[in-house]
Scaffold this motif. Structure first.
Motif, PDB file in Angstrom:
ATOM      1  N   SER A 140      44.625  15.637  51.105  1.00 60.25           N
ATOM      2  CA  SER A 140      43.261  15.301  50.674  1.00 60.25           C
ATOM      3  C   SER A 140      42.246  16.248  51.302  1.00 60.25           C
ATOM      4  CB  SER A 140      42.929  13.855  51.057  1.00 60.25           C
ATOM      5  OG  SER A 140      43.792  12.940  50.414  1.00 60.25           O
ATOM      6  N   ASP A 143      42.525  19.561  49.488  1.00 64.94           N
ATOM      7  CA  ASP A 143      41.966  19.433  48.134  1.00 64.94           C
ATOM      8  C   ASP A 143      40.448  19.476  48.147  1.00 64.94           C
ATOM      9  OD1 ASP A 143      44.490  19.245  47.084  1.00 64.94           O
ATOM     10  OD2 ASP A 143      44.457  17.068  46.823  1.00 64.94           O
ATOM     11  N   SER A 201      38.530  12.575  44.356  1.00 63.91           N
ATOM     12  CA  SER A 201      39.149  11.953  43.186  1.00 63.91           C
ATOM     13  C   SER A 201      38.931  10.443  43.230  1.00 63.91           C
ATOM     14  CB  SER A 201      40.650  12.254  43.173  1.00 63.91           C
ATOM     15  OG  SER A 201      41.283  11.607  44.265  1.00 63.91           O
TER      16      SER A 201
END
Length: 335
Positions: A140, A143, A201
């Motif tokens: 994460s 990302d 996200s």
């Protein structure tokens, strides 16, 4: 977004982590210009000496994290037992969010919160530990434009966590724990382009919200549209939903499990059930034998029936006992 400096370092460790953290902290310079947040798996009722250990290990002051403490450069904040340590804006917060793979504090919870809040300003560090906590959280961070740093698995007392992290992300550096300090110091002093960083996200936002909200019925909202996994939560026996295709699951209450941790939990449950079955067979055999002795003078056929039951239970118990001891020998642990 203009250039940013990576001023938030989040480090996670488990088994063998004290040694790795001491080596890392010992190698940091006194003028380290970032905040270092540390989560290590701790038993809920324990008293942690880790802040004192790290404070003595190197030149950067270390202390137990407190709710609302500001992110200050040149400080090390350590998660206390039974609380997740999360990044919230320019400060840290402590929460009683659901356990993750039976851990609170959990490394993934801290990593996700840093990814959501600070994005490209974050450096995630995975150190020694078994299983895979931290791997998905580190992904994460990457990302969201952050950097990944991993202890060399060959240097870790327990290579599971570093290996799991490296299976999911391309780390900026992979080094022995004692060499991570200079590497981190270099990383946090170089500005990076914060443009084109993707937003968090929906799945990441759901996971982060659960860690912040705490345990409550319906932590995973019905409209989250998460697919069912077909597995059951070992903590509450609720149905698990698939949060991430890489193997991350949540129940409706909010308990989180990685695939590897779930497998281990079910193995423990299976062995517990088998030991209970063995105890029941032993007791049934003993009781049948007592009934045989009590009835053999008065009723021969009944005594024979009890004798048959005792023999069958004893044989089944012996087979199960051998199987359980073979499991213990394979795991290298006594039952």
């Amino acid at each position: 977004m203009p250039a940013v400096r990576r001023d938030v370092v989040v480090a996670g460790a488990s088994a063998g982590g004290v040694e790795a953290l001491r080596a890392l902290v010992r190698s940091l310079p006194a003028d380290f210009p970032a905040t270092l947040l540390v989560t290590m798996h701790l038993a809920p009722g324990s008293r942690s000496a880790l802040p004192m250990i790290l404070d003595r290990a190197g030149p950067v002051p270390a202390m137990a994290a407190t709710h609302g403490a500001p992110l200050r450069p040149g400080r090390i904040y350590v998660a206390p037992p039974d609380h997740h340590l999360l990044v919230d804006g320019d400060s840290v917060i402590l929460t009683k969010g659901p356990t993750e793979s039976r851990h609170r504090p959990a490394i993934n919870a801290m990593f996700r919160s840093a990814a959501v809040t600070a994005g490209p300003r974050v450096v995630g560090v995975v150190l020694s530990g078994a299983l895979d906590d931290g791997a998905l959280g580190l992904r994460s961070i990457v990302d969201r434009g952050g950097a990944a740093v991993v202890q060399d698995p060959a240097d870790a007392l327990y290579a599971g966590m570093p290996e799991s992290a490296l299976a999911l992300v391309d780390a900026e550096c992979v080094l022995p724990a004692g060499e991570l300090g200079p590497a981190l110091d270099k990383i946090v002093r170089v500005p990076v382009d914060g443009a084109d960083v993707p937003p968090p996200s929906p799945a990441l936002l759901i996971e982060d919200r659960i860690a912040r909200d705490g345990v409550r019925l319906g932590s995973v909202a019905p409209d989250a549209a998460l697919p069912p996994s077909g597995f059951t939560c070992p903590d509450c026996q609720g149905a698990l939903m698939e949060v991430d295709a890489a193997g991350q699951y949540r129940c409706r209450i909010g308990h989180a499990w990685s695939a590897e941790a779930l497998l281990g939990a079910h193995d423990t449950e299976l062995q517990r059930a088998l030991w209970m079955a063995l105890r029941t067979l032993d007791e049934k055999a003993a009781l049948a034998e007592r009934l045989r002795k009590d009835s053999e003078r008065r009723h021969g056929m009944l005594a024979d029936r009890y004798a048959g039951t005792a023999k069958e239970c004893a044989a089944a118990a012996e087979t199960l006992r051998r199987f359980l001891f073979s499991l213990g020998a394979e795991a290298g642990a006594s039952p």
